[in-house]
Write an enzyme that holds these catalytic residues in place. Structure first.
Site, mmCIF file in Angstrom:
data_model
loop_
_atom_site.group_PDB
_atom_site.id
_atom_site.type_symbol
_atom_site.label_atom_id
_atom_site.label_comp_id
_atom_site.label_asym_id
_atom_site.label_seq_id
_atom_site.Cartn_x
_atom_site.Cartn_y
_atom_site.Cartn_z
ATOM 1 N N HIS A 62 -10.422 -4.668 -17.656
ATOM 2 C CA HIS A 62 -10.167 -3.317 -17.121
ATOM 3 C C HIS A 62 -10.139 -2.255 -18.216
ATOM 4 O O HIS A 62 -10.069 -1.063 -17.915
ATOM 5 C CB HIS A 62 -8.836 -3.269 -16.356
ATOM 6 C CG HIS A 62 -8.817 -4.116 -15.121
ATOM 7 N ND1 HIS A 62 -9.735 -3.959 -14.103
ATOM 8 C CD2 HIS A 62 -8.012 -5.146 -14.740
ATOM 9 C CE1 HIS A 62 -9.488 -4.847 -13.151
ATOM 10 N NE2 HIS A 62 -8.453 -5.591 -13.516
ATOM 11 N N ASP A 117 -13.595 -12.687 -12.389
ATOM 12 C CA ASP A 117 -12.211 -12.344 -12.052
ATOM 13 C C ASP A 117 -12.193 -11.754 -10.628
ATOM 14 O O ASP A 117 -13.185 -11.180 -10.171
ATOM 15 C CB ASP A 117 -11.689 -11.314 -13.070
ATOM 16 C CG ASP A 117 -10.217 -11.012 -12.930
ATOM 17 O OD1 ASP A 117 -9.422 -11.598 -13.681
ATOM 18 O OD2 ASP A 117 -9.841 -10.181 -12.066
ATOM 19 N N HIS A 132 -10.769 -9.141 -9.646
ATOM 20 C CA HIS A 132 -10.894 -7.681 -9.692
ATOM 21 C C HIS A 132 -12.172 -7.254 -10.414
ATOM 22 O O HIS A 132 -12.624 -7.941 -11.328
ATOM 23 C CB HIS A 132 -9.693 -7.086 -10.442
ATOM 24 C CG HIS A 132 -8.365 -7.513 -9.908
ATOM 25 N ND1 HIS A 132 -7.670 -8.589 -10.434
ATOM 26 C CD2 HIS A 132 -7.621 -7.030 -8.887
ATOM 27 C CE1 HIS A 132 -6.528 -8.735 -9.761
ATOM 28 N NE2 HIS A 132 -6.480 -7.816 -8.820
ATOM 29 N N ASP A 181 -7.719 -15.588 -10.709
ATOM 30 C CA ASP A 181 -7.004 -14.933 -9.607
ATOM 31 C C ASP A 181 -7.805 -14.909 -8.305
ATOM 32 O O ASP A 181 -7.361 -14.332 -7.314
ATOM 33 C CB ASP A 181 -6.513 -13.520 -10.007
ATOM 34 C CG ASP A 181 -7.506 -12.725 -10.818
ATOM 35 O OD1 ASP A 181 -8.663 -13.170 -10.953
ATOM 36 O OD2 ASP A 181 -7.130 -11.645 -11.319
HETATM 37 C C1 SP5 Z 1 -6.849 -8.540 -15.484
HETATM 38 C C2 SP5 Z 1 -6.319 -8.413 -14.089
HETATM 39 O O1 SP5 Z 1 -6.464 -9.345 -13.298
HETATM 40 N N1 SP5 Z 1 -5.628 -7.298 -13.790
HETATM 41 C C3 SP5 Z 1 -5.144 -7.081 -12.485
HETATM 42 C C4 SP5 Z 1 -4.295 -5.882 -12.362
HETATM 43 C C5 SP5 Z 1 -3.868 -5.737 -10.943
HETATM 44 N N2 SP5 Z 1 -2.890 -4.705 -10.771
HETATM 45 C C6 SP5 Z 1 -2.728 -4.437 -9.396
HETATM 46 C C7 SP5 Z 1 -1.895 -3.227 -9.119
HETATM 47 C C8 SP5 Z 1 -1.842 -3.137 -7.623
HETATM 48 C C9 SP5 Z 1 -1.224 -1.908 -7.116
HETATM 49 N N3 SP5 Z 1 -1.040 -2.170 -5.728
HETATM 50 C C10 SP5 Z 1 -0.704 -1.070 -4.937
HETATM 51 C C11 SP5 Z 1 -0.399 -1.567 -3.588
HETATM 52 C C12 SP5 Z 1 0.142 -0.454 -2.772
HETATM 53 N N4 SP5 Z 1 0.987 -0.957 -1.755
HETATM 54 ZN ZN ZN Z 2 -7.972 -9.907 -12.037
#
Ligand code: SP5
Ligand code: ZN
Length: 338
Positions: free
Chosen positions: A155, A189, A191, A278
């Site tokens: 990211h 991944d 994401h 993940d």
């Molecule tokens: C490297 C990696 O796998 N990073 C993942 C980062 C995921 N962060 C997620 C944040 C999610 C925010 N969710 C908001 C939900 C609103 N209810």
């Molecule tokens: Zn991820």
């Protein structure tokens, strides 16, 4: 297969992130990779060799990341800093010094999932050094190397971080390998790797291919769509495969097949695999219904590409599932590499 590992990652253990309007436990913890490390150490059936990281010159980082962002990451933090600015700097709303810590959080991070504390930087740097050590080993003839690292990187863009990522380990390694060769980064991944995409968006020297949860329903929401295909010289070298939430393993492997066809026609010399675990059912940050056994199929498919592969650890937040994924992946790669 060589595994590059440094214990320095434990220096980065912030414990908390600001998520969904509150402070929460951060799933990006050191057990994610220490448990893989201890498993590989004791499991005799899997042939691995542990290698220490080498220290590389900062210039490899600065070819990918801006100097001011890299300096910001090294600014000593007095205490745990969770990124929750109340005012976000914008053009015209930017009358602050470059050392203003709160302003810099808004300036250099795109979300609130990148806590920094005083010992984070050496951990962040160790992930880069492990990745570069693996890249160098490939140039010297190794077939498969695995950078067992955290914090993850995909990211992180050239001039900002987010999503537990500070520096882009896969991008720094891919850029290193691209000096004399063509490189594909295959990102599996859960994401979308918005940072890796941004870094290589305008070049044809590195192809970026990503399978991920569609940004229509998943983080990071604002990148990862199919029509993001690269720009200028890089047009056609960025390929996104956004996926639906209820994807079945069979369909996933079919999409992986299509992605591999695109890789084959690019004819790279090296593959960098951004390996996130993940995508597995029950992951605290991912929402697919896929079992760890899929990594056996993923490993065979990657072996069939017949390329030297540098595996870079990205996400995967259930330590015991991470072990199963790594075991299947390494097994499949080694068995199919005759
Ligand atoms: C490297 C990696 O796998 N990073 C993942 C980062 C995921 N962060 C997620 C944040 C999610 C925010 N969710 C908001 C939900 C609103 N209810
Ligand atoms: Zn991820």
């Amino acid at each position: 297969m060589k595994i590059i590992y440094s214990t320095d990652h434990v220096l980065h253990e912030p414990g908390l992130e600001f998520n969904s309007g509150q402070m929460m436990e951060i799933p990006e913890v050191s057990e994610r990779i220490t448990e893989i490390y201890y498993f590989l150490k004791k499991e005799k059936k899997i042939q691995v060799e542990f290698v220490d990281m080498k220290s590389f010159n900062d210039s490899w980082i600065l070819e990918v990341h801006s100097t001011d962002y890299y300096e910001f990451l090294q600014t000593p933090q007095d205490d745990l800093v969770i990124n929750v600015p109340c005012v976000f700097p914008k053009p015209g709303l930017d009358h602050f010094g470059t050392n203003d810590p709160v302003a810099n959080l808004g300036r250099y991070f795109f979300d609130t999932g990148v806590p920094l504390w005083e010992e984070s930087f050496p951990a962040i740097k160790s992930a880069i050094d492990c990745s570069l050590t693996g890249a160098e080993l490939l140039t010297k003839g190794d077939r498969y190397c695995y950078a067992l690292i955290r914090p993850p990187g995909h990211h992180a863009a050239s001039n900002y971080g987010g999503g537990y990522c500070y520096l882009n380990n896969a991008a720094v390694a891919a850029n290193y390998l691209s000096k004399k060769s063509k490189v594909t980064v295959l990102d599996i991944d859960f994401h979308h790797g918005n940072g890796t995409q941004q870094i290589f968006y305008e070049t044809s020297k590195v192809q970026y291919v990503s399978l991920h949860a569609s940004p229509q329903w998943a983080y990071p929401y604002y990148s990862g769509y199919r029509d993001e295909i690269g720009k200028g010289e890089g047009k056609g070298y960025n390929l996104n495969f956004p996926l639906v939430e209820d994807i079945r393993p069979k369909e996933y492997l079919k999409v992986l097949d299509d992605a591999c066809k695109a890789i084959i026609s690019y004819r790279p010399d090296y593959l960098v695999l951004s390996a996130g675990y993940d995508i597995i059912f029950g992951d605290p940050a991912g929402y697919f219904n896929i079992k760890p056994e899929i990594f056996r199929k993923i490993g065979s498919k990657i072996a069939s590409l017949d390329l030297p592969v540098l595996i870079i650890q990205e996400g995967g937040y259930d330590p015991s599932e991470n072990i199963r994924c790594v075991k299947n992946l390494i097994d499949a790669l080694e068995k199919n590499d005759e």
